[in-house]
Write an enzyme that holds these catalytic residues in place. Structure first.
Site, PDB file in Angstrom:
ATOM      1  N   GLU A 125      -8.144  -7.548   5.169  1.00 29.70           N
ATOM      2  CA  GLU A 125      -7.251  -8.541   4.570  1.00 29.70           C
ATOM      3  C   GLU A 125      -6.476  -9.323   5.633  1.00 29.70           C
ATOM      4  O   GLU A 125      -6.252 -10.530   5.475  1.00 29.70           O
ATOM      5  CB  GLU A 125      -6.310  -7.848   3.588  1.00 29.70           C
ATOM      6  CG  GLU A 125      -7.045  -7.373   2.333  1.00 29.70           C
ATOM      7  CD  GLU A 125      -6.291  -6.310   1.549  1.00 29.70           C
ATOM      8  OE1 GLU A 125      -5.062  -6.178   1.756  1.00 29.70           O
ATOM      9  OE2 GLU A 125      -6.921  -5.615   0.733  1.00 29.70           O
ATOM     10  N   TYR A 152       0.829  -1.211   0.000  1.00 26.01           N
ATOM     11  CA  TYR A 152       0.000   0.000   0.000  1.00 26.01           C
ATOM     12  C   TYR A 152       0.864   1.263   0.000  1.00 26.01           C
ATOM     13  O   TYR A 152       0.491   2.282  -0.586  1.00 26.01           O
ATOM     14  CB  TYR A 152      -0.960  -0.012   1.192  1.00 26.01           C
ATOM     15  CG  TYR A 152      -2.156  -0.912   0.965  1.00 26.01           C
ATOM     16  CD1 TYR A 152      -3.236  -0.488   0.211  1.00 26.01           C
ATOM     17  CD2 TYR A 152      -2.181  -2.195   1.498  1.00 26.01           C
ATOM     18  CE1 TYR A 152      -4.329  -1.307  -0.014  1.00 26.01           C
ATOM     19  CE2 TYR A 152      -3.269  -3.038   1.280  1.00 26.01           C
ATOM     20  CZ  TYR A 152      -4.334  -2.582   0.520  1.00 26.01           C
ATOM     21  OH  TYR A 152      -5.413  -3.415   0.284  1.00 26.01           O
ATOM     22  N   GLY A 199     -12.691 -11.642 -13.505  1.00 27.43           N
ATOM     23  CA  GLY A 199     -11.776 -10.579 -13.915  1.00 27.43           C
ATOM     24  C   GLY A 199     -12.004  -9.328 -13.093  1.00 27.43           C
ATOM     25  O   GLY A 199     -12.748  -9.324 -12.102  1.00 27.43           O
TER      26      GLY A 199
END
Length: 394
Positions: free
Chosen positions: A140, A98, A387
């Site tokens: 996450e 990040y 995708g």
């Protein structure tokens, strides 16, 4: 969440930044990959980078997050964050990246907007970025901990799997049955999730793709791959991954899963989008569900319809299930349910149904519009798109 001062600046500059994101994101990725070529080789999908879809998805998510902060300052767009977080964990994006993204993204913003990026504007958008980044990092971290289990390694979720069998569903669709090569138990999964597959290509790149779990198996995982035109990973797997071979997988992930309950279920898919729907239908059949289930699928013709037999067999196992198939170009003497594109007005939509959709983006837009017009609440319509999620910004 967003400070009052920054909110004013972001609201005032969002139209300008939003209009320029189409120029900012290519500049950002060019800078990022120049500084870190390993990310394009081993992390980012080279095909999606080449056709621009990943760049569009990033642009949409940033603009949508900023817009959500302005429109609903006391709420966090958790659904958006969950979708992105599952994708990030599935390809191995880590917390340290990040800061790398921040460096090159903000440099790209200055490159494109120039003097319009005053210190005040930079500070406000910096706040937006870190609100989004830190929220994603928290989600996450939790996902990695859950995927690793109590004794697992959160730093490396990749494990070797042995291919037990491969099944040719259609000319261009193959299902793989795999078992952990290290002897450890199969990770838990939920119907509707996907696994990430990492494979080394002839040029040495280790590319990652996600493939839906297409059903349950004792002590094994079952995932399905469609050979895409020009798809370097799908083509490589079809041509080279055989029974007895070893392949690397990350644990099952994905935020669109079959919810528990007794209410009616509507499964709507097109093409290879029926892979997660097949897993959901198999779960309902395996658990002896008495829920009302309506499956709707659209395909080109009978030969291109993967899991055609599975749809009939699983529907027959459920006491309150029906299936409806639309073929654009049905073949000769083969029986065809309906001809043309999926039209839900010809299908009985159960009152109070929770809908799950999967297929190409134009199909998702069309079907979601039909459901809304039929009175299905937006909150009860869930979708999975293969995708980059170009719909996320909407």
């Amino acid at each position: 969440m967003l400070s009052a001062k920054s909110a004013e600046v972001v609201e005032a500059t969002l139209p300008v930044v939003g209009a320029a994101i189409g120029d900012i994101t290519p500049r950002f990725y060019d800078r990022l990959f120049a500084a870190h070529p390993e990310l394009l080789r081993d992390l980012f999908n080279r095909g999606n980078q080449a056709n621009g879809t990943q760049r569009q998805a990033l642009a949409g998510s940033i603009a949508a997050f900023a817009g959500a902060l302005i429109a609903h300052p006391d709420q966090r767009p958790d659904a958006m964050l969950a979708r992105i977080a599952h994708k990030h964990v599935s390809v191995g994006i880590g917390n340290d990246q990040y800061r790398i993204v921040h460096e090159h993204l903000f440099a790209a913003i200055v490159d494109v907007l120039g003097e319009a990026v005053t210190p005040e504007v930079a500070a406000a958008w910096d706040e937006v970025y870190w609100l989004m980044a830190n929220a994603l990092i928290a989600v996450e971290d939790r996902l990695r901990a859950e995927a690793a289990g109590p004794d697992g390694d959160q730093a490396d979720l990749w494990r070797p799997y042995t291919v037990l069998a491969r099944y040719q569903e259609t000319e261009d669709v193959t299902t793989y049955l795999v078992r952990p090569a290290d002897g450890r138990p199969v990770p838990a999964s939920r119907p509707g999730q996907y696994v990430s597959v990492r494979t080394e290509l002839p040029d040495g790149a280790r590319q990652i793709r996600q493939y839906s779990l297409s059903g349950a198996a004792d002590g094994a995982l079952r995932f399905t791959v469609k050979r895409e035109a020009g798809g370097e990973v799908s083509g490589h797997l079809h041509d080279h991954l055989d029974t007895g071979d070893t392949v690397e997988l990350a644990p099952p992930l994905g935020d669109i899963t079959l919810a528990h309950g007794d209410g009616p279920v509507l499964l709507v898919s097109a093409g290879i989008g029926n892979t997660p729907m097949t897993a959901m239908l198999a779960h309902l059949a395996d658990t002896g569900s008495t829920r009302e289930v309506v499956s709707v699928h659209g395909d080109r013709d009978q030969l291109s319809h993967a899991f055609r037999a599975d749809l009939a067999q699983l529907t027959a196992k459920l006491p309150n299930a029906t299936a409806h198939v639309f073929y654009e170009h049905p073949l000769g003497d083969w029986p065809a349910d309906r001809t043309g594109l999926v039209d839900l007005s010809t299908v009985g939509i159960p009152a109070g149904a929770t809908a799950y959709l999967c297929g190409p983006l134009p199909f998702l837009r069309a079907v979601r519009g039909q459901l809304l017009a039929a009175g299905v609440p937006a909150a009860d319509i869930h979708y999975e798109v293969f995708g980059p999620d170009l719909w996320l910004g909407a």
